[in-house]
Structure formats: structure tokens, C-alpha cells
Design a protein around this motif. Structure first.
Motif, PDB file in Angstrom:
ATOM      1  N   LYS A   1       0.587  -1.391   0.243  1.00 38.91           N
ATOM      2  CA  LYS A   1      -0.217  -0.089  -0.236  1.00 38.91           C
ATOM      3  C   LYS A   1       0.719   1.081   0.054  1.00 38.91           C
ATOM      4  O   LYS A   1       0.621   2.172  -0.978  1.00 38.91           O
ATOM      5  CB  LYS A   1      -1.228   0.741   1.450  1.00 38.91           C
ATOM      6  CG  LYS A   1      -1.908  -1.213   1.262  1.00 38.91           C
ATOM      7  CD  LYS A   1      -2.896  -1.355   2.426  1.00 38.91           C
ATOM      8  CE  LYS A   1      -4.157  -2.256   1.987  1.00 38.91           C
ATOM      9  NZ  LYS A   1      -4.889  -2.189   3.199  1.00 38.91           N
ATOM     10  N   LYS A   2       1.946   0.839   0.579  1.00 35.80           N
ATOM     11  CA  LYS A   2       2.815   2.373   0.996  1.00 35.80           C
ATOM     12  C   LYS A   2       3.537   2.432  -0.196  1.00 35.80           C
ATOM     13  O   LYS A   2       3.731   3.500  -1.356  1.00 35.80           O
ATOM     14  CB  LYS A   2       4.167   2.351   1.795  1.00 35.80           C
ATOM     15  CG  LYS A   2       4.690   2.830   1.984  1.00 35.80           C
ATOM     16  CD  LYS A   2       5.811   3.583   3.213  1.00 35.80           C
ATOM     17  CE  LYS A   2       4.149   3.342   4.626  1.00 35.80           C
ATOM     18  NZ  LYS A   2       5.566   3.370   5.232  1.00 35.80           N
ATOM     19  N   LEU A   3       3.840   1.368  -0.802  1.00 36.93           N
ATOM     20  CA  LEU A   3       4.214   1.540  -2.662  1.00 36.93           C
ATOM     21  C   LEU A   3       3.450   2.486  -3.965  1.00 36.93           C
ATOM     22  O   LEU A   3       3.381   2.404  -5.054  1.00 36.93           O
ATOM     23  CB  LEU A   3       5.454   0.486  -2.806  1.00 36.93           C
ATOM     24  CG  LEU A   3       6.110  -0.236  -2.455  1.00 36.93           C
ATOM     25  CD1 LEU A   3       6.342  -2.261  -3.473  1.00 36.93           C
ATOM     26  CD2 LEU A   3       7.340   0.752  -2.904  1.00 36.93           C
TER      27      LEU A   3
ATOM     28  N   ALA B   1       4.517   8.693  -6.547  1.00 39.07           N
ATOM     29  CA  ALA B   1       5.917   8.990  -6.521  1.00 39.07           C
ATOM     30  C   ALA B   1       6.979   7.530  -6.100  1.00 39.07           C
ATOM     31  O   ALA B   1       7.794   7.047  -7.175  1.00 39.07           O
ATOM     32  CB  ALA B   1       6.177   9.616  -5.640  1.00 39.07           C
ATOM     33  N   ASN B   2       5.972   6.701  -5.315  1.00 33.78           N
ATOM     34  CA  ASN B   2       6.697   5.270  -5.200  1.00 33.78           C
ATOM     35  C   ASN B   2       6.916   4.286  -6.005  1.00 33.78           C
ATOM     36  O   ASN B   2       7.650   3.758  -6.639  1.00 33.78           O
ATOM     37  CB  ASN B   2       6.196   5.002  -3.724  1.00 33.78           C
ATOM     38  CG  ASN B   2       6.512   5.888  -2.389  1.00 33.78           C
ATOM     39  OD1 ASN B   2       7.865   6.533  -2.514  1.00 33.78           O
ATOM     40  ND2 ASN B   2       5.675   5.506  -1.219  1.00 33.78           N
TER      41      ASN B   2
ATOM     42  N   ARG C   1       9.298   0.836  -9.688  1.00 32.28           N
ATOM     43  CA  ARG C   1       9.028   0.316 -11.061  1.00 32.28           C
ATOM     44  C   ARG C   1      10.674   0.131 -12.356  1.00 32.28           C
ATOM     45  O   ARG C   1      10.708  -0.674 -12.632  1.00 32.28           O
ATOM     46  CB  ARG C   1       8.031   0.732 -12.037  1.00 32.28           C
ATOM     47  CG  ARG C   1       6.758   0.426 -11.773  1.00 32.28           C
ATOM     48  CD  ARG C   1       5.676   0.541 -12.965  1.00 32.28           C
ATOM     49  NE  ARG C   1       5.185   2.150 -12.549  1.00 32.28           N
ATOM     50  CZ  ARG C   1       5.320   2.914 -13.971  1.00 32.28           C
ATOM     51  NH1 ARG C   1       6.181   2.551 -14.955  1.00 32.28           N
ATOM     52  NH2 ARG C   1       5.453   4.292 -13.967  1.00 32.28           N
ATOM     53  N   TYR C   2      11.189   1.556 -12.050  1.00 34.70           N
ATOM     54  CA  TYR C   2      12.232   2.105 -12.772  1.00 34.70           C
ATOM     55  C   TYR C   2      13.314   2.066 -12.424  1.00 34.70           C
ATOM     56  O   TYR C   2      14.629   1.433 -12.696  1.00 34.70           O
ATOM     57  CB  TYR C   2      12.252   3.777 -13.029  1.00 34.70           C
ATOM     58  CG  TYR C   2      11.897   4.251 -14.281  1.00 34.70           C
ATOM     59  CD1 TYR C   2      12.285   3.641 -15.746  1.00 34.70           C
ATOM     60  CD2 TYR C   2       9.724   3.638 -14.202  1.00 34.70           C
ATOM     61  CE1 TYR C   2      11.349   3.749 -16.608  1.00 34.70           C
ATOM     62  CE2 TYR C   2       9.248   3.937 -15.821  1.00 34.70           C
ATOM     63  CZ  TYR C   2      10.103   4.731 -16.256  1.00 34.70           C
ATOM     64  OH  TYR C   2       9.355   4.842 -17.606  1.00 34.70           O
TER      65      TYR C   2
END
Length: 248
Positions: free
Chosen positions: A41-43, A47-48, A53-54
């Protein structure tokens, strides 16, 4: 003089299946999987999501680049063994593209072929170099990255495979099989292990002699894919039921 951590030739004991270093690495991979789920959930913050992902895609691509450079550095690069045509090499590259593009079509394939192939590789590695050799580190980083990429897209991005995804993956794998056979014929290699069994002990040893183990592999892959799909059955059945209820 070549560093022993990057040397092509072993000076000590080779990698041993389920040795302390192997078991500790598997525990570390499991911890990363659990942490990805706990912090899902934090991810999900925009921005996260972008950063995760990158960073994951960068790790996957960097691992493949470093692997190819190691073969060049040790003068061991050969089309017979180092082209990115093994299942995990292919799914690694697809996973990196999937993360950067958020492609659902690639997710369908990497979820089953990536997790299925990488899990088998993590448990029974086709590996000769022990910790802390570069190849040991590269092998487990690359394969753990594939698993984490697929689980990230599932738990954070909310992607879900379907039964149709299983058949797409099987079609993709059979196409890849014919490509590997052609390349193996031309180079003398053993991509996808469709020309002979791997040298190290693996699950393939229990699937019969060549070439019949290829058919057995197809059956095992299909069974494994349905097993991986099972956690999603109930949720998709509930979605269909809600859809029917709203259509009444």
C-alpha cells in the motif's frame, strides 16, 4: 591477474545445492517477497510506484549487461551459451520492459513463465560458481528480480492473470522453443535445455530421457501455471458475480 571473484575458472569448491550460502540467499529472497507484500500500500503512492518500477527495471537490465560484460572480460562469450535465449534471460528482459511500460500483455506472460522459471532456477540453480563469486551474485539477483517484478505488478499495480493468460504463455513458450531449437542447431548450444538436459541436478532429471522430457516439461509447466493461477480464481468469480448482479 583476474580477481577470484570474477575469474572464469574455479580455484575452490563449486556451488553446492542447498549449501549454507544457497539457503541464506533463498531466505533473503523470501524476505524481499514478504516485504513487498507488507509494504504494497505504501508503494502504491504515485512517486513510489514510479521509483520502484524503474529501480527494479534498472536492476534487471544492469544484471544482464554485467553478465554479458563478464563473458567479454573473461573471453568466454560465445553464441552457443551467452545469447539471452534461456527462459529466465527472456523473461528478465520482458519483465524490465513490462515495468517501464506497465504492459498488461507482457505481464500475462512474465507472471507465469517468469515466476515459474525463476522459482525453479532459484531452488535448483544451473550454477557452478559459489558465493561470493560474481556469477553467484548475478544469478540470484537476476532471478529474484524477475519474481519481484511480477509480484510488484500484481500487489502494487493491481494486475491479475486470467485463464487466457495461461494459454498465451504456453503459446509464447512453444514459439520460443522452436526458436531455441533453431539457434541450438546453428550454434551447438542448449538454450531452454531442449537439446539435452542441464549438467547440474534439476527437476528435469525426473522427467524422463531426451527428447521425451520436453513433453513432460510442457505438462509440468501447464500444471504449475494453473497452480499459480489458483489464488486469483475466487476474486475473479466474485467480480463476475458482481457484474451479473448489476446487470439484473
Amino acid at each position: 591477474m583476474t580477481s577470484p571473484y570474477f575469474s572464469l575458472f574455479l580455484t575452490g569448491e563449486p556451488f553446492r545445492l542447498f549449501s549454507p550460502s544457497h539457503l541464506i540467499t533463498l531466505i533473503m529472497v523470501l524476505c524481499l517477497v514478504v516485504l513487498t507484500y507488507l509494504f504494497r500500500k505504501k508503494l502504491q503512492a504515485p512517486a513510489n510506484r514510479f521509483a520502484t518500477r524503474y529501480v527494479l527495471a534498472g536492476i534487471l537490465l544492469l544484471s544482464e549487461v554485467c553478465y554479458q560484460l563478464w563473458h567479454v572480460y573473461t573471453e568466454s562469450w560465445t553464441a552457443a551459451y551467452t545469447l539471452p535465449l534461456q527462459l529466465c534471460s527472456v523473461t528478465l528482459l520482458l519483465s524490465a520492459i513490462m515495468l517501464m511500460t506497465r504492459s498488461y500483455g507482457l505481464y500475462e506472460i512474465t507472471f507465469f513463465a517468469g515466476i515459474g522459471g525463476a522459482m525453479q532456477a532459484l531452488l535448483t540453480p544451473e550454477l557452478f560458481y559459489p558465493f561470493p563469486h560474481f556469477r553467484f551474485v548475478h544469478f540470484f539477483v537476476a532471478h529474484a528480480g524477475i519474481v519481484l517484478a511480477c509480484l510488484y505488478m500484481t500487489w502494487v499495480e493491481g494486475y491479475r492473470p486470467t485463464v487466457r493468460s495461461i494459454w498465451k504463455t504456453m503459446g509464447f513458450l512453444n514459439l520460443l522453443l522452436f526458436i531455441a531449437l533453431f539457434v541450438n542447431n546453428a550454434t551447438g548450444g542448449n538454450y531452454l535445455f531442449v537439446s539435452r538436459k542441464p549438467d547440474n541436478p534439476s527437476l528435469i532429471d525426473f522427467l524422463g530421457p531426451y527428447p521425451w522430457y520436453i513433453v513432460s516439461l510442457e505438462v509440468v509447466a501447464l500444471a504449475l501455471f494453473f497452480l499459480l493461477y489458483m489464488p486469483f480464481i475466487r476474486g475473479q468469480q466474485q467480480t463476475k458475480k458482481v457484474g451479473r448482479d448489476f446487470s439484473v
